[in-house]
Design a protein around this motif. Structure first.
Motif, PDB file in Angstrom:
ATOM      1  N   CYS A  15       0.835  -1.202   0.000  1.00 60.36           N
ATOM      2  CA  CYS A  15       0.000   0.000   0.000  1.00 60.36           C
ATOM      3  C   CYS A  15       0.869   1.250   0.000  1.00 60.36           C
ATOM      4  O   CYS A  15       0.600   2.211  -0.723  1.00 60.36           O
ATOM      5  CB  CYS A  15      -0.923  -0.010   1.209  1.00 60.36           C
ATOM      6  SG  CYS A  15      -2.096   1.373   1.267  1.00 60.36           S
ATOM      7  N   GLN A  18       2.424   1.782  -3.378  1.00 58.59           N
ATOM      8  CA  GLN A  18       1.463   2.170  -4.408  1.00 58.59           C
ATOM      9  C   GLN A  18       1.331   3.680  -4.542  1.00 58.59           C
ATOM     10  O   GLN A  18       0.681   4.178  -5.464  1.00 58.59           O
ATOM     11  CB  GLN A  18       0.098   1.535  -4.114  1.00 58.59           C
ATOM     12  CG  GLN A  18       0.040   0.061  -4.494  1.00 58.59           C
ATOM     13  CD  GLN A  18      -1.135  -0.659  -3.870  1.00 58.59           C
ATOM     14  OE1 GLN A  18      -1.969  -0.058  -3.205  1.00 58.59           O
ATOM     15  NE2 GLN A  18      -1.193  -1.964  -4.056  1.00 58.59           N
ATOM     16  N   GLN A 158      -5.972   1.698   0.342  1.00 59.55           N
ATOM     17  CA  GLN A 158      -6.404   0.493   1.049  1.00 59.55           C
ATOM     18  C   GLN A 158      -7.827   0.115   0.650  1.00 59.55           C
ATOM     19  O   GLN A 158      -8.125  -1.057   0.392  1.00 59.55           O
ATOM     20  CB  GLN A 158      -6.330   0.716   2.556  1.00 59.55           C
ATOM     21  CG  GLN A 158      -6.739  -0.508   3.370  1.00 59.55           C
ATOM     22  CD  GLN A 158      -6.855  -0.193   4.845  1.00 59.55           C
ATOM     23  OE1 GLN A 158      -7.344   0.862   5.214  1.00 59.55           O
ATOM     24  NE2 GLN A 158      -6.395  -1.102   5.680  1.00 59.55           N
TER      25      GLN A 158
END
Length: 273
Positions: A15, A18, A158
């Motif tokens: 995450c 990203q 998320q």
């Protein structure tokens, strides 16, 4: 502080990464957890994210590796499995001077022994599978940070990508956190005893444990940690054959990956991870 829960430690790190785009650059510690290397090299590398792997025991190496495209400096201290200790405050200063965010994998130390946010980190990741849960019955991860804007961005990612834990898994981690300081104190006391025993053993070549005065970064560990943790690494004389013999001869230690639970575990990282 803001916290986000994930289905695994790797999902938490994924995450974070990203937030990167093709052409962005990461400076990462050369001896990070294997899953971190896999994400940066095998997942984000092919889409154009470049990573420089450096020995962060000298913060100057971080400065030398950074460039105008560096978005993250990623560290792990103590590292898995070599137990290197990094000067987190010094690295944070270098990262921020270069305009990058500084993230720390704090799984081995836990918040009971080390608090990277207080040392200048922008974000901390934990594998909650390990010490935070402490009972070998959860797989999870967590991100902790004190930047509301970055927290909002990560919450969006998320939600978009998923990989969130079940409510029961979260309950189990919260259960474990209640006893974390007591457990970490005992883990550290046991690891210190094991490390000192191994250091005096005639068939052991070297021992890596931050609590030993012989550890190269013992002084840094004593300054930035309130305890030295429950992990110890050692090298036996005789190479891999001798190491495998040790693995097959232990009675109290089970041959298995993972750490931080109620069991005592032993592993050979080069062949098992």
């Amino acid at each position: 502080a803001h916290g986000l829960a994930f289905a695994s430690g790797c999902a938490a790190m994924a995450c974070v990464f990203q937030t990167l785009r093709p052409g962005d650059h990461v400076v990462a510690s050369v001896d990070v957890y294997g899953g971190t290397f896999r994400l940066l090299d095998k997942v984000f590398g092919p889409i154009g994210v470049q990573t420089s792997w450096v020995d962060m025991r000298d913060p100057r190496h971080v400065r030398e590796a950074m460039n105008p495209r560096t978005k993250w400096v990623w560290a792990e201290s103590p590292s898995n499995p070599t137990l290197s200790i990094l000067d987190l405050a010094a690295i944070a200063e270098v990262a921020h001077q270069g305009g990058a965010l500084f993230g720390v994998d704090n799984t081995f130390a836990t918040p009971a022994l080390q608090r990277p946010l207080a040392l200048g980190a922008d974000l901390v990741v934990h594998s909650t599978t390990k010490y935070l849960n402490g009972h070998s019955d959860v797989v999870g991860g967590a991100i902790v940070l004190d930047d509301p804007e970055l927290a909002q961005r990560l919450r969006f990612l998320q939600n978009a990508v998923g990989a969130v834990p079940s409510p029961f898994d979260c309950f189990l981690v919260l259960r474990g956190v209640k006893t974390l300081p007591v457990r970490m104190e005992r883990h550290g006391r046991s690891a210190q005893a094991v490390a000192e025993h191994l250091l005096a053993h005639p068939k052991v070549e070297s021992v890596l444990y931050p609590g030993l005065p012989s550890h190269p970064q013992h002084a840094i560990a004593a300054r930035q940690m309130s305890g030295f943790g429950g992990m110890a690494s050692f090298v036996v004389k005789g190479g891999e054959e001798a190491a495998r013999a040790v693995l097959g001869a232990t009675r109290l230690f089970t041959l298995a990956e993972s750490l931080g639970g109620v069991e005592s575990l032993i592993e050979h990282p080069a062949s098992m991870t």
